[in-house]
Design a protein around this motif. Structure first.
Motif, PDB file in Angstrom:
ATOM      1  N   ILE A  12       7.127   1.760   1.438  1.00 21.91           N
ATOM      2  CA  ILE A  12       6.702   1.490   2.812  1.00 21.91           C
ATOM      3  C   ILE A  12       6.638   2.791   3.600  1.00 21.91           C
ATOM      4  O   ILE A  12       5.660   3.059   4.306  1.00 21.91           O
ATOM      5  N   ALA A  13       7.663   3.629   3.473  1.00 22.57           N
ATOM      6  CA  ALA A  13       7.691   4.899   4.201  1.00 22.57           C
ATOM      7  C   ALA A  13       6.548   5.816   3.774  1.00 22.57           C
ATOM      8  O   ALA A  13       5.892   6.443   4.614  1.00 22.57           O
ATOM      9  N   GLY A  22       2.610   7.572  10.289  1.00 22.38           N
ATOM     10  CA  GLY A  22       4.035   7.385  10.538  1.00 22.38           C
ATOM     11  C   GLY A  22       4.370   5.917  10.740  1.00 22.38           C
ATOM     12  O   GLY A  22       3.480   5.060  10.846  1.00 22.38           O
ATOM     13  N   THR A  23       5.662   5.647  10.790  1.00 23.74           N
ATOM     14  CA  THR A  23       6.126   4.260  10.924  1.00 23.74           C
ATOM     15  C   THR A  23       5.711   3.659  12.255  1.00 23.74           C
ATOM     16  O   THR A  23       5.245   2.515  12.307  1.00 23.74           O
ATOM     17  N   ILE A  41      14.990  -1.746  10.375  1.00 25.11           N
ATOM     18  CA  ILE A  41      15.609  -3.021  10.018  1.00 25.11           C
ATOM     19  C   ILE A  41      14.541  -4.077   9.757  1.00 25.11           C
ATOM     20  O   ILE A  41      14.668  -4.891   8.846  1.00 25.11           O
ATOM     21  N   ALA A  42      13.450  -4.053  10.528  1.00 22.90           N
ATOM     22  CA  ALA A  42      12.439  -5.109  10.471  1.00 22.90           C
ATOM     23  C   ALA A  42      11.303  -4.848   9.494  1.00 22.90           C
ATOM     24  O   ALA A  42      10.603  -5.783   9.109  1.00 22.90           O
ATOM     25  N   GLN A  43      11.107  -3.593   9.071  1.00 24.97           N
ATOM     26  CA  GLN A  43       9.870  -3.275   8.352  1.00 24.97           C
ATOM     27  C   GLN A  43       9.668  -4.070   7.061  1.00 24.97           C
ATOM     28  O   GLN A  43       8.564  -4.538   6.798  1.00 24.97           O
ATOM     29  N   GLN A  44      10.698  -4.246   6.257  1.00 32.02           N
ATOM     30  CA  GLN A  44      10.506  -4.984   5.002  1.00 32.02           C
ATOM     31  C   GLN A  44      10.165  -6.450   5.270  1.00 32.02           C
ATOM     32  O   GLN A  44       9.283  -7.015   4.625  1.00 32.02           O
TER      33      GLN A  44
END
Length: 65
Positions: A12-13, A22-23, A41-44
């Motif tokens: 993901i990164a 970027g994120t 915390i939420a990205q996955q």
């Protein structure tokens, strides 16, 4: 699937940086509201909700140049 621990967060990164800059930019592009430390915390969860799985997220973005 035979992935090493943490492969999903790394993928993901990597894609966030390579495809979005970027994120934060990835979150903005998807309309996801979380910012700052809440993004990690939420990205996955958000990736799985949007793409079905982290593997699908990777396949989707690796097919686009």
């Amino acid at each position: 699937m035979g992935h090493e621990p943490g492969w999903d967060a790394k993928a993901i990164a990597r894609i966030a940086k390579a495809k979005y800059g970027g994120t934060t930019q990835m979150f903005e592009a998807h309309g996801w509201p979380e910012r700052g430390s809440k993004m990690m915390i939420a990205q996955q969860r958000l990736v799985k909700e949007h793409y079905g799985s982290v593997a699908n997220f990777v396949k989707y973005h690796e097919g686009k140049e």
